[in-house]
Structure formats: C-alpha cells, structure tokens
Enzyme design. Structure first.
Site, PDB file in Angstrom:
ATOM      1  CD  GLU A  58      42.524  39.538  33.297  1.00  0.00           C
ATOM      2  OE1 GLU A  58      42.030  39.817  34.407  1.00  0.00           O
ATOM      3  OE2 GLU A  58      43.146  38.478  33.084  1.00  0.00           O
ATOM      4  NE  ARG A 110      32.148  34.168  37.973  1.00  0.00           N
ATOM      5  CZ  ARG A 110      32.977  35.058  37.453  1.00  0.00           C
ATOM      6  NH1 ARG A 110      33.052  35.203  36.163  1.00  0.00           N
ATOM      7  NH2 ARG A 110      33.725  35.810  38.226  1.00  0.00           N
ATOM      8  CE  LYS A 156      35.315  30.620  46.967  1.00  0.00           C
ATOM      9  NZ  LYS A 156      34.519  30.865  45.736  1.00  0.00           N
ATOM     10  CB  SER A 182      40.349  39.309  39.278  1.00  0.00           C
ATOM     11  OG  SER A 182      39.551  39.266  40.434  1.00  0.00           O
ATOM     12  CB  CYS A 237      45.592  33.842  33.508  1.00  0.00           C
ATOM     13  SG  CYS A 237      46.515  32.332  33.704  1.00  0.00           S
TER      14      CYS A 237
HETATM   15  P1  NAD Z   1      37.655  36.246  40.568  1.00  0.00           P
HETATM   16  O1  NAD Z   1      38.745  37.013  41.198  1.00  0.00           O
HETATM   17  O2  NAD Z   1      36.353  36.919  40.327  1.00  0.00           O
HETATM   18  O3  NAD Z   1      37.304  34.956  41.447  1.00  0.00           O
HETATM   19  C1  NAD Z   1      38.321  34.066  41.890  1.00  0.00           C
HETATM   20  C2  NAD Z   1      37.887  33.472  43.218  1.00  0.00           C
HETATM   21  O4  NAD Z   1      37.780  34.517  44.180  1.00  0.00           O
HETATM   22  C3  NAD Z   1      36.527  32.793  43.166  1.00  0.00           C
HETATM   23  O5  NAD Z   1      36.599  31.604  43.925  1.00  0.00           O
HETATM   24  C4  NAD Z   1      35.593  33.814  43.780  1.00  0.00           C
HETATM   25  O6  NAD Z   1      34.513  33.217  44.463  1.00  0.00           O
HETATM   26  C5  NAD Z   1      36.480  34.572  44.753  1.00  0.00           C
HETATM   27  N1  NAD Z   1      36.106  35.986  44.881  1.00  0.00           N
HETATM   28  C6  NAD Z   1      35.563  36.783  43.939  1.00  0.00           C
HETATM   29  N2  NAD Z   1      35.392  38.019  44.421  1.00  0.00           N
HETATM   30  C7  NAD Z   1      35.850  38.026  45.681  1.00  0.00           C
HETATM   31  C8  NAD Z   1      35.974  39.032  46.696  1.00  0.00           C
HETATM   32  N3  NAD Z   1      35.568  40.278  46.490  1.00  0.00           N
HETATM   33  N4  NAD Z   1      36.507  38.677  47.883  1.00  0.00           N
HETATM   34  C9  NAD Z   1      36.939  37.419  48.105  1.00  0.00           C
HETATM   35  N5  NAD Z   1      36.838  36.431  47.175  1.00  0.00           N
HETATM   36  C10 NAD Z   1      36.319  36.729  45.985  1.00  0.00           C
HETATM   37  O7  NAD Z   1      38.245  35.633  39.198  1.00  0.00           O
HETATM   38  P2  NAD Z   1      37.455  34.861  38.065  1.00  0.00           P
HETATM   39  O8  NAD Z   1      36.611  35.823  37.302  1.00  0.00           O
HETATM   40  O9  NAD Z   1      36.834  33.627  38.601  1.00  0.00           O
HETATM   41  O10 NAD Z   1      38.671  34.393  37.146  1.00  0.00           O
HETATM   42  C11 NAD Z   1      39.242  35.187  36.157  1.00  0.00           C
HETATM   43  C12 NAD Z   1      40.456  35.916  36.676  1.00  0.00           C
HETATM   44  O11 NAD Z   1      41.426  34.990  37.147  1.00  0.00           O
HETATM   45  C13 NAD Z   1      41.165  36.712  35.587  1.00  0.00           C
HETATM   46  O12 NAD Z   1      41.584  37.923  36.134  1.00  0.00           O
HETATM   47  C14 NAD Z   1      42.347  35.830  35.221  1.00  0.00           C
HETATM   48  O13 NAD Z   1      43.440  36.520  34.659  1.00  0.00           O
HETATM   49  C15 NAD Z   1      42.694  35.269  36.553  1.00  0.00           C
HETATM   50  N6  NAD Z   1      43.482  34.063  36.429  1.00  0.00           N
HETATM   51  C16 NAD Z   1      44.793  34.142  36.767  1.00  0.00           C
HETATM   52  C17 NAD Z   1      45.592  33.031  36.645  1.00  0.00           C
HETATM   53  C18 NAD Z   1      47.028  33.084  37.013  1.00  0.00           C
HETATM   54  O14 NAD Z   1      47.616  32.051  37.218  1.00  0.00           O
HETATM   55  N7  NAD Z   1      47.640  34.248  37.121  1.00  0.00           N
HETATM   56  C19 NAD Z   1      45.042  31.819  36.186  1.00  0.00           C
HETATM   57  C20 NAD Z   1      43.694  31.786  35.867  1.00  0.00           C
HETATM   58  C21 NAD Z   1      42.913  32.915  35.997  1.00  0.00           C
END
Ligand code: NAD
Length: 499
Positions: free
Chosen positions: A382, A176, A172, A225, A280
């Site tokens: 962040e 974006r 999934k 996140s 990240c």
């Molecule tokens: P996000 O949390 O908004 O989305 C990640 C995934 O979760 C997407 O597939 C999205 O559709 C889904 N999602 C979003 N909101 C949701 C909700 N309320 N309930 C269930 N699913 C939901 O993250 P993003 O903006 O796509 O990515 C950036 C974030 O990811 C930053 O916080 C970054 O630090 C983190 N990140 C972490 C790592 C790591 O390995 N620790 C690596 C890359 C990115």
C-alpha cells in the site's frame, strides 16, 4: 504552543509526560502538541466508564437514541467549524472533511433507530408451554483505536454503535489529528451523554498495549495499517477480548473494453487522487482489459491528471491538499522511486511538487505509472498517496485474478456495460466490498463495512447489523410455564427435544 489533552469523565484532562507534534500539513509547521499517556491514564478512563456503564445499559434504548439525535443536531450545527478543525490537521480539503463528518453522522442516524434494532427474537410455543426469546446485551466497556485518515467518520462508526447499544466507549485516536476526536467528547457531553460513557485517551503503542492488557476492556475495534491490525487482533484475542481489526488496502479498478471511458476517468480522478490517496477505499490500481483499452484509458487519463488542482486544505478550488506529515510524504516518494527502480514506466511524476507560498507544506503531485506488474513491490504494498498504477490485463480472467490474488482485499470496482461480466466479477472476486460502476463502494451506514484477507482481521464488520453484533452479546432464554406450574414435568435424562 497549543496542548491537546485527553477527555475523561466529560472534560479535558491533562496527563502524560511525553508529547507528539501535530503538524499543519499546509505549512509544514508544528501547530500543537498532543499529550501521550499510558496505563495510569487509561485506568482513570476505565474507572469513569465502570462507574457509569451499568446505569447507561439500564437506560431504555429510546432514551439512549435521544442522545444520538441530539448529538447529530449538535454536529450538524457545528459542521463548518469541525470541518476546518479536521482539515487543519489532516490536510484534506474542506468539502472532503464535511464528507468525513457526514459519513460518521450517517452511522449516528442508524443509531437513532437502535430501539428497533435491539427488539430481539421471540418464538412463542417452541415446545409445550415453552417460549424462547433472544436479545442482545452490551459487552460492557469497549475501546476504539483509529487511524489518521478519517478522524471523524471512524470514531463515529465505533462510538455511535457502542454507545447506543449500552456500552461505555474509550477512544484512542490517531496522534496525528487528535483535535476533532477530542471535540466529539465535548459534543457527546452537551448532547446529554452521562459522563464516563465516552472517553478519549491519547497515546501511541504504549497506550494501545495498555488497552490490550486491561482486563475490564471487553472489546477492541481497530482501524489502521495491517501489521498493527494483525498485532492488536492476535494480542487482544489471546487475552479473551472480542477484536475487529481493519487493515490496509490496495483497491483495483477493472476497466472492461465496453466501459464508458470518460466516466471511468472522472471516477478514477476522484478515487485515486481525492484526499491525496489517503483513503482505504481509494483506487490506486487500474486494470484495463486489453491493450486497446489500456492505451485509450491512458490517453484520457493524462489530460485529467494535468487538470487536477492541488492546493491548501482551505482552497475551495483544490481537488486535494497536502498529505498528513513529512514522513508520510517521504514514504510516498520512496515508493515512487521504488516503482522506477523496479522498471515500471513513470508517466507523470508528482515528486518535487511545491505550492507557491506554501513551500514547506507536505504536497505530493499526482503520479501515474504504466506497465506495472504483479511482481513489483510497489504494486504489492500500500502506498497511501496520490499515485495511480496501471496494470494491463490481457482478458477478464487475468483482470479478475489480480485483486483476487492480492494480499489486500478491501474494495474493488469493475467498470463495464455488460451485466453478465459485472455479475460474474462480483460473484467470483476475492475481495470484501465490490463496486459495479461505483468507484468507492463504501457501504452505507445500515450495511456493514469490512474487507477480506489482510484488510481485516476478525470477521465482524463495522456499523450496520454487524456493528450491533460486535458491540453486544446475544442472550437466549428458554422459558417454560406449563399448565399447573413448573414443578410437574418429572426428570429428563436425555437431551431435551421439542418433537
Ligand atoms: P496506523 O496503523 O499507523 O495507526 C492506526 C492507529 O494505531 C493509531 O491510533 C496509532 O496510534 C496506532 N499505532 C500505530 N502504530 C502502532 C503500533 N506499532 N502498535 C500499536 N498501535 C499503533 O495507521 P494510520 O497511518 O493512522 O492510517 C492509515 C492506515 O489505515 C492505512 O493502512 C489505511 O489503509 C488504513 N485504513 C484502513 C481502513 C479500513 O477500514 N480497512 C480505514 C481507514 C484506514
């Protein structure tokens, strides 16, 4: 308008009445719509996975590895095209998109050696006539939920290991930038992967909740996140699933007085502003030790920041491109205002940056704050944009305490020429991945990736041996073949020992 579909049983699949816009971050225009679906579509993906997985698990690992080899060759052959697709939706520059794909391919390369990794353990003669062997079996059907910022690498982290170890995997991706994940489905099929073993389902929270609720999905790997990571971890675990959920980050670079400041500035420019800070493992906080170090670093940072080139994602001269959406740009700019309101010194203000000819694009100029303190909300949270914060520390202990006490614990770096300081720092810092004179210490594919504290929920990392552990279950067999058959050992009423 281009419509982006799901990818089920080896082909594009239309389902879902809702759609979400996919922007061109360079222009700010909507370039496509991705269909969003829920439980009904997921059921189709799971049905395809259920039908295909037992035979795939029974396929010998060498044959499974051959699919990985072929997949790697196909991705390499299409590298330029895929990098363009990635940059067009994410906004990162082409060289960075190639890096995103390449880091994913390195996990696929690890997976080409999966027969070796799955050999298991064996103890001959553990007792009289007794041998013990332990081996790993696939968990069945797994799901991956991925963020926007690495649309190639992170799906490959998960899919590579899950599939090579004999599972079916349902992705999934972020809504974006969903085109690249969709293409991975085509490439897996072309590589000879049986249909049903890799599926892509597009959606938002509705789809994520369907994944959590589905009884046939045994494991969920999440990267995104922290609040969402925590939610998925808690909900998935409550339903008895295995869950690894990587979250947000706020990585610190500690700069000791003896560091090579010119190299630090070069490293910081790339690690703080590369990919517009949407990594990240970016370095959005720098902690110079001592006022003299802080002043010297700031003086060297200013011209380096002035030299940064912001351009479109296809501009080969650009150091970084636009951020992913208008909403994300607004969020970054609101954090800059928060920093000002909290009393930090805004040294370089990236707000209001426009690129000539691309006035609608989601560009944010490089931003530098000084005199940021640990009490500030803009420090504690962040930002995920091209914003670098200087937090001055009086000495080594104060510098060590900052990343150690921060809510996030993904990555950290120390810059020094002093081996003892580096060694102490690496041993004592309360963070999962540490760089010593290395700004972005992302472990290579055969090691494992994962932070601490609110940067990761669940304690098994991505890829490497922990990835294999996550996607498999260990089975341990204790067998006895005593001389003369198995029927003459009598009864044992006490716990058996080998002594
Ligand atoms: P996000 O949390 O908004 O989305 C990640 C995934 O979760 C997407 O597939 C999205 O559709 C889904 N999602 C979003 N909101 C949701 C909700 N309320 N309930 C269930 N699913 C939901 O993250 P993003 O903006 O796509 O990515 C950036 C974030 O990811 C930053 O916080 C970054 O630090 C983190 N990140 C972490 C790592 C790591 O390995 N620790 C690596 C890359 C990115």
């Amino acid at each position: 308008m281009r419509i982006i579909d799901h990818h089920i049983a080896g082909q594009a699949f239309a389902a879902g009445t809702r759609t979400s816009p996919v922007f061109d971050p360079n222009s700010g225009q909507v370039q496509a719509e991705v269909r969003l679906a829920g439980a009904d579509l997921l059921e189709q993906a799971v049905a395809a996975a259920r039908a295909a997985q037992p035979a795939w698990a029974a396929t010998n690992p060498q044959r499974r590895a051959r699919v990985m080899f072929r997949f790697k060759e196909l991705v390499e052959a299409r590298m330029d095209e895929l990098a363009h697709v990635l940059s067009a939706e994410h906004g990162k520059v082409l060289a960075d998109s190639r890096g995103d794909i390449q880091r994913g391919l390195e996990v696929i390369e690890f997976c080409c050696g999966i027969p070796h990794v799955l050999k298991g353990e064996y103890s001959h003669g553990a007792g009289p006539g007794i041998d013990i062997w332990a081996f790993r079996q696939p968990i069945g059907i797994g799901a991956g939920i991925t963020p926007f910022n690495f649309p190639a690498m992170i799906p490959m982290w998960m899919a590579g290991v899950a599939i090579a170890t004999g599972n079916a995997f349902i992705l999934k991706p972020s809504e974006r930038d969903p085109t690249l994940p969709h293409l991975l489905g085509d490439i897996f099929r072309e590589a000879g992967l049986p249909t049903g073993i890799f599926g892509v389902v597009n959606g938002d929270k509705e789809m994520v909740d369907a994944i959590i609720a589905h009884p046939d999905i045994a494991a969920i790997s999440f990267v995104g996140s922290s609040d969402v990571a925590e939610y998925i971890h808690a909900q998935g675990c409550a339903r008895g699933k295995r869950v690894q959920a990587m979250g947000g980050a706020k990585n610190h670079a500690v700069v000791m007085p003896d560091a090579d400041l010119d190299q630090v500035v070069r490293d910081l420019a790339g690690a703080a502003f590369g990919s517009a800070g949407e990594r990240c493992m970016a370095l959005p906080v720098v902690v110079p030790v001592g006022e003299a170090t802080a002043d010297a670093l700031r003086a060297k940072l200013l011209p380096a920041i002035a030299r940064l080139r912001i351009g479109t994602s296809t501009d080969p001269q650009a150091d970084y491109g636009p951020v992913v959406t208008a909403a994300h740009k607004a969020k970054i700019e609101s954090y800059i205002q928060m920093g000002v309101d909290e009393g930090a010194e805004l040294v370089v203000d990236g707000r209001g940056f426009t690129l000539q000819g691309h006035e609608g694009g989601f560009f944010v100029g490089p931003t530098l704050f000084d005199h940021v303190t640990p009490a500030m909300q803009s420090y504690r949270e962040e930002i995920f944009g091209p914003v670098l914060q200087i937090v001055r520390a009086a000495d080594f202990e104060a510098a060590l305490a900052l990343p150690s006490q921060h809510q996030y614990g993904n990555g950290v770096a120390i810059f020094t020429r002093n081996g003892h300081a580096a060694r102490e720092f690496a041993a004592r810092v309360n963070v999962g991945m540490v760089g010593v004179n290395v700004p972005i210490p992302v472990p290579v594919a055969y090691h494992s990736f994962g932070g601490w504290k609110r940067s990761a929920f669940g304690d098994i990392g991505q890829h490497g041996m922990e990835g294999v552990q996550f996607w498999t279950k260990r089975k341990t067999v204790t067998g006895r073949w005593p001389d003369g058959g198995v029927g003459d050992a009598g009864s044992a009423f006490v716990i058996p020992t080998m002594g």
